[in-house]
Motif scaffolding. Structure first.
Motif, mmCIF file in Angstrom:
data_model
loop_
_atom_site.group_PDB
_atom_site.id
_atom_site.type_symbol
_atom_site.label_atom_id
_atom_site.label_comp_id
_atom_site.label_asym_id
_atom_site.label_seq_id
_atom_site.Cartn_x
_atom_site.Cartn_y
_atom_site.Cartn_z
ATOM 1 N N ASP A 1 94.727 132.412 -7.264
ATOM 2 C CA ASP A 1 95.226 131.157 -6.711
ATOM 3 C C ASP A 1 94.037 130.279 -6.300
ATOM 4 O O ASP A 1 93.360 130.552 -5.323
ATOM 5 C CB ASP A 1 96.115 131.473 -5.499
ATOM 6 C CG ASP A 1 96.747 130.216 -4.917
ATOM 7 O OD1 ASP A 1 96.353 129.097 -5.320
ATOM 8 O OD2 ASP A 1 97.619 130.363 -4.053
ATOM 9 N N ASP A 2 93.800 129.228 -7.074
ATOM 10 C CA ASP A 2 92.655 128.346 -6.808
ATOM 11 C C ASP A 2 92.626 127.820 -5.375
ATOM 12 O O ASP A 2 91.567 127.623 -4.796
ATOM 13 C CB ASP A 2 92.696 127.134 -7.749
ATOM 14 C CG ASP A 2 92.231 127.510 -9.151
ATOM 15 O OD1 ASP A 2 92.135 128.728 -9.420
ATOM 16 O OD2 ASP A 2 91.988 126.611 -9.959
ATOM 17 N N SER A 3 93.805 127.602 -4.814
ATOM 18 C CA SER A 3 93.866 127.007 -3.480
ATOM 19 C C SER A 3 93.346 127.971 -2.414
ATOM 20 O O SER A 3 93.113 127.580 -1.276
ATOM 21 C CB SER A 3 95.296 126.578 -3.158
ATOM 22 O OG SER A 3 96.120 127.716 -3.024
ATOM 23 N N ARG A 4 93.164 129.250 -2.788
ATOM 24 C CA ARG A 4 92.658 130.222 -1.813
ATOM 25 C C ARG A 4 91.188 130.582 -2.064
ATOM 26 O O ARG A 4 90.645 131.469 -1.406
ATOM 27 C CB ARG A 4 93.529 131.481 -1.839
ATOM 28 C CG ARG A 4 94.987 131.160 -1.581
ATOM 29 C CD ARG A 4 95.762 132.349 -1.165
ATOM 30 N NE ARG A 4 95.422 132.784 0.184
ATOM 31 C CZ ARG A 4 95.954 133.851 0.778
ATOM 32 N NH1 ARG A 4 96.846 134.564 0.149
ATOM 33 N NH2 ARG A 4 95.612 134.192 1.995
ATOM 34 N N ARG B 1 89.930 131.163 -10.425
ATOM 35 C CA ARG B 1 88.600 130.642 -10.174
ATOM 36 C C ARG B 1 87.635 131.796 -9.923
ATOM 37 O O ARG B 1 87.933 132.717 -9.165
ATOM 38 C CB ARG B 1 88.600 129.697 -8.976
ATOM 39 C CG ARG B 1 87.283 128.938 -8.918
ATOM 40 C CD ARG B 1 87.200 128.037 -7.723
ATOM 41 N NE ARG B 1 88.199 126.971 -7.738
ATOM 42 C CZ ARG B 1 88.290 126.060 -6.782
ATOM 43 N NH1 ARG B 1 87.470 126.091 -5.758
ATOM 44 N NH2 ARG B 1 89.208 125.132 -6.838
ATOM 45 N N GLU C 1 88.490 128.962 -1.437
ATOM 46 C CA GLU C 1 87.610 128.677 -0.294
ATOM 47 C C GLU C 1 87.723 129.764 0.766
ATOM 48 O O GLU C 1 86.732 130.224 1.320
ATOM 49 C CB GLU C 1 87.983 127.329 0.322
ATOM 50 C CG GLU C 1 86.857 126.318 0.242
ATOM 51 C CD GLU C 1 87.300 124.960 0.726
ATOM 52 O OE1 GLU C 1 87.456 124.800 1.953
ATOM 53 O OE2 GLU C 1 87.504 124.066 -0.121
ATOM 54 N N GLU C 2 88.964 130.156 1.013
ATOM 55 C CA GLU C 2 89.225 131.225 1.975
ATOM 56 C C GLU C 2 88.538 132.521 1.521
ATOM 57 O O GLU C 2 87.932 133.240 2.308
ATOM 58 C CB GLU C 2 90.743 131.423 2.043
ATOM 59 C CG GLU C 2 91.214 132.346 3.134
ATOM 60 C CD GLU C 2 92.712 132.612 3.022
ATOM 61 O OE1 GLU C 2 93.159 133.604 3.604
ATOM 62 O OE2 GLU C 2 93.422 131.833 2.338
#
Ligand SMILES: [Zn+2]
Length: 106
Positions: A55-58, A2, A60-61
């Protein structure tokens, strides 16, 4: 993957990648190839280097991490300048050529 950041230049993109990787977030810089084509192609979002989080899940972080960076980001003032050594164009906030490290003239 992303995209989380559009940089003013390759140096800034690498800086952002370093911030993310030091926090354990794998990131990749894209678009620095096109940077060399500046002057030949129109400057715009397509020619700016971008930073991508693997890693898309990171994502936001990662964006939270960059919030501070964005806030402290230098405001671009003045004009871009051309390196007398290699002819590359550097953004006004840089006192050295991003490519070869030659000091800004004047
Ligand atoms: Zn140079």
């Amino acid at each position: 993957m992303r995209k989380i950041f559009t940089a003013n230049n390759p140096t800034e993109a690498e800086l952002v990648r370093g911030i993310l990787e030091s926090a354990g977030i794998a990131a990749e810089v894209k678009g620095t190839d096109l940077w060399g084509a500046r002057g030949e192609v129109p400057v715009g979002p397509d020619t700016d280097p971008t930073v991508w989080v693997e890693d898309d899940s990171r994502a936001e972080e990662a964006q939270a991490l960059l919030a501070d960076f964005n806030r402290d980001r230098p405001t671009v003032q003045g004009a871009a300048w051309t390196c007398p050594q290699c002819g590359e164009i550097s953004e006004p906030q840089f006192t050295e050529c991003w490519k070869c490290g030659t000091g800004r003239p004047g």
